[in-house]
Design a protein around this motif. Sequence first.
Motif, mmCIF file in Angstrom:
data_model
loop_
_atom_site.group_PDB
_atom_site.id
_atom_site.type_symbol
_atom_site.label_atom_id
_atom_site.label_comp_id
_atom_site.label_asym_id
_atom_site.label_seq_id
_atom_site.Cartn_x
_atom_site.Cartn_y
_atom_site.Cartn_z
ATOM 1 N N LEU A 119 0.875 32.857 16.414
ATOM 2 C CA LEU A 119 2.283 32.561 16.698
ATOM 3 C C LEU A 119 2.900 33.614 17.609
ATOM 4 O O LEU A 119 3.649 33.285 18.534
ATOM 5 N N ALA A 120 2.568 34.880 17.382
ATOM 6 C CA ALA A 120 3.126 35.961 18.207
ATOM 7 C C ALA A 120 2.635 35.866 19.649
ATOM 8 O O ALA A 120 3.404 36.064 20.600
ATOM 9 N N VAL A 121 1.354 35.543 19.835
ATOM 10 C CA VAL A 121 0.807 35.409 21.191
ATOM 11 C C VAL A 121 1.431 34.201 21.885
ATOM 12 O O VAL A 121 1.844 34.290 23.049
ATOM 13 N N LEU A 122 1.530 33.077 21.199
ATOM 14 C CA LEU A 122 2.154 31.895 21.805
ATOM 15 C C LEU A 122 3.597 32.186 22.197
ATOM 16 O O LEU A 122 4.034 31.829 23.303
ATOM 17 N N ASP A 123 4.329 32.846 21.326
ATOM 18 C CA ASP A 123 5.725 33.179 21.619
ATOM 19 C C ASP A 123 5.823 34.126 22.815
ATOM 20 O O ASP A 123 6.665 33.946 23.694
ATOM 21 N N ALA A 124 4.934 35.123 22.861
ATOM 22 C CA ALA A 124 4.950 36.084 23.969
ATOM 23 C C ALA A 124 4.676 35.390 25.302
ATOM 24 O O ALA A 124 5.379 35.615 26.290
ATOM 25 N N GLU A 170 -0.183 30.982 30.534
ATOM 26 C CA GLU A 170 1.086 30.278 30.438
ATOM 27 C C GLU A 170 0.971 29.147 29.422
ATOM 28 O O GLU A 170 -0.133 28.685 29.119
ATOM 29 N N THR A 171 2.117 28.731 28.899
ATOM 30 C CA THR A 171 2.145 27.635 27.930
ATOM 31 C C THR A 171 2.373 26.295 28.604
ATOM 32 O O THR A 171 2.291 25.264 27.948
ATOM 33 N N GLU A 204 0.028 42.734 29.125
ATOM 34 C CA GLU A 204 1.466 42.458 28.991
ATOM 35 C C GLU A 204 1.743 41.676 27.711
ATOM 36 O O GLU A 204 2.708 41.957 26.998
ATOM 37 N N VAL A 205 0.894 40.695 27.422
ATOM 38 C CA VAL A 205 1.040 39.922 26.181
ATOM 39 C C VAL A 205 0.923 40.859 24.980
ATOM 40 O O VAL A 205 1.733 40.800 24.056
ATOM 41 N N THR A 238 11.038 26.966 17.351
ATOM 42 C CA THR A 238 9.872 27.293 18.181
ATOM 43 C C THR A 238 8.654 27.550 17.305
ATOM 44 O O THR A 238 7.557 27.069 17.597
ATOM 45 N N THR A 239 8.846 28.286 16.221
ATOM 46 C CA THR A 239 7.747 28.556 15.297
ATOM 47 C C THR A 239 7.216 27.254 14.713
ATOM 48 O O THR A 239 6.004 27.056 14.614
ATOM 49 N N ASP A 240 8.118 26.356 14.337
ATOM 50 C CA ASP A 240 7.704 25.050 13.796
ATOM 51 C C ASP A 240 6.916 24.259 14.833
ATOM 52 O O ASP A 240 5.900 23.638 14.515
ATOM 53 N N LYS A 241 7.372 24.301 16.089
ATOM 54 C CA LYS A 241 6.677 23.575 17.163
ATOM 55 C C LYS A 241 5.259 24.126 17.340
ATOM 56 O O LYS A 241 4.295 23.366 17.378
ATOM 57 N N TRP A 242 5.135 25.463 17.444
ATOM 58 C CA TRP A 242 3.812 26.061 17.638
ATOM 59 C C TRP A 242 2.927 25.840 16.425
ATOM 60 O O TRP A 242 1.731 25.590 16.561
#
Length: 154
Positions: free
Chosen positions: A30-35, A89-90, A46-47, A10-14
């Motif tokens: 990365l932390a915001v995208l993951d959240a 949302e992503t 919430e994020v 997931t980290t590689d994708k983002w």
Amino acid sequence: MTSTAASAATTDKWSAQLRAHGRRVTKQRLAVLDAVDHSPHADAEEVAAIVRTTLPDISLQSVYVVLTDLTDTGLLRRIEPPHSPARYETRVNDNHHHAICTGCGRIEDVDCAVGHAPCLTPSDTHGMNIQIADVLYQGLCSDCAAKASAAQRP
């Protein structure tokens, strides 16, 4: 796949998507995208709460800055339900819609009714090349409807 391998994937994708959009890969982004990826339709507070589990010193303002930047680049979609803070949302670039419970505020994705963008044909385009239609369905979810029905019984 282990959770560590899934997390690395997931980290590689983002990371690749950030670079493709001309953005530096930072732990905050990365932390915001993951959240947002793990909590779709979350608001900024919430994020921030989710991000603080890994980056305890991040400010709410920093989260807002990252959310705005990622929305501007197209990595996140911002939705603005009535009487509610903006949500993120992503799931982007597929022209889906949303159903919102007017009782509890739950938000669910609704796929495009026609199957291709913009999902609706306007009666008049006013000379515009319409690319996206944003439909918001509002009603009661099954839980809220059951509670309302039980409250009406004598």
